[in-house]
Design an enzyme around this catalytic site. Structure first.
Site, PDB file in Angstrom:
ATOM      1  N   ASP A   9       0.837  -1.204   0.000  1.00 53.22           N
ATOM      2  CA  ASP A   9       0.000   0.000   0.000  1.00 53.22           C
ATOM      3  C   ASP A   9       0.867   1.247   0.000  1.00 53.22           C
ATOM      4  OD1 ASP A   9      -2.094  -1.753   0.450  1.00 53.22           O
ATOM      5  OD2 ASP A   9      -2.093  -1.410   2.619  1.00 53.22           O
ATOM      6  N   LYS A  10       0.267   2.349  -0.408  1.00 55.39           N
ATOM      7  CA  LYS A  10       0.970   3.640  -0.376  1.00 55.39           C
ATOM      8  C   LYS A  10       1.534   3.925   1.019  1.00 55.39           C
ATOM      9  CE  LYS A  10       0.323   8.372  -2.037  1.00 55.39           C
ATOM     10  NZ  LYS A  10      -0.591   9.300  -2.710  1.00 55.39           N
TER      11      LYS A  10
END
Ligand code: URA
Length: 230
Positions: A104-105
């Site tokens: 994920d970011k």
């Protein structure tokens, strides 16, 4: 042996059409002699491009310390990309360089990147049960019964058909745990903790199979032998 125009294009130096001009300008040699036929076959080991050996002609496998705030998507509209941390020429390579699964970011840590699609499949398929280890910090204290819930193979995430495979949970301190997953459902670590009433504050991957991230600084990467995971 590879066709010279195909070699230059697949490694991202120029298009096959432009290869003709590169050769005409004397930028490519084979065995020390300027090459002029873009259709000629050559052993990449004998080729020099602007005096340098071809860049990873057999393929790429890299480990990166992904910082938070960068995305694994190829789409630049989603934010700065992990690919922006690599040499710009690699963006034009074929086959393309892709990440082995996504982080994920907001997740940091060990990310693998490769142009070997079989390797991507082997390392991400749940069938192969490659363990990935994450360090998570949580918004509240971890109850000790969580270890058994994660290990049970019955933890059900919203929107998933089957339960999560058994996962290893080691409680490190009141609000810190090490989680070992062998599959990669969407946002799996965050959703497993959420299913138990906890919010993940930070998530960091420390290992991918036998490979530790160790001291690689955030935003940096280094090459691995293509056969590292054999
Ligand atoms: N699990 C998550 O929730 N996010 C990641 O980035 C990796 C595993």
């Amino acid at each position: 042996m590879r066709r010279l125009d195909q070699l230059l294009a697949s490694l991202g130096y120029c298009s096959r059409r432009e290869a003709r001009a590169w050769l005409a300008a004397g930028r490519v040699t084979v065995g020390g002699q300027p090459a002029d036929d873009p259709g000629a076959n050559a052993d990449p080991a004998a080729v020099r491009i602007d005096g340098e050996p071809p860049d990873h002609p057999d393929g790429l496998l890299l480990m990166m310390h992904k910082p938070t705030g960068v995305v694994c998507s190829h789409d630049g509209r989603e934010g700065p990309r992990v690919y922006d941390l690599l040499p710009p020429r690699w963006a034009a390579r074929h086959p393309p360089v892709t990440s082995v699964g996504w982080l994920d970011k907001d997740t940091s840590g060990l990310l693998l990147l490769t142009d070997q699609s079989r390797l991507v499949h082997r390392l991400t398929s749940p069938r192969h049960k490659v363990p990935k280890v994450y360090r998570a910090t949580l918004d509240r204290d971890l109850a000790s019964d969580l270890v058994a819930r994660f290990a049970s193979g019955t933890l059900q995430l919203d929107g998933e058909i089957g339960p999560c495979a058994p996962a290893g949970l080691k409680i490190i301190s009141d609000r810190e745990a090490e989680l070992t997953l062998t599959e990669g459902k969407y946002h799996q670590a965050r959703r497993m903790f959420a299913a138990c009433g906890l919010t993940v504050l930070t998530l960091h991957r420390t290992h991918f199979g036998p490979l530790p991230l160790e001291e690689l600084p955030a935003g940096e990467w280094r090459g691995l032998p293509l056969n590292y995971f054999d």
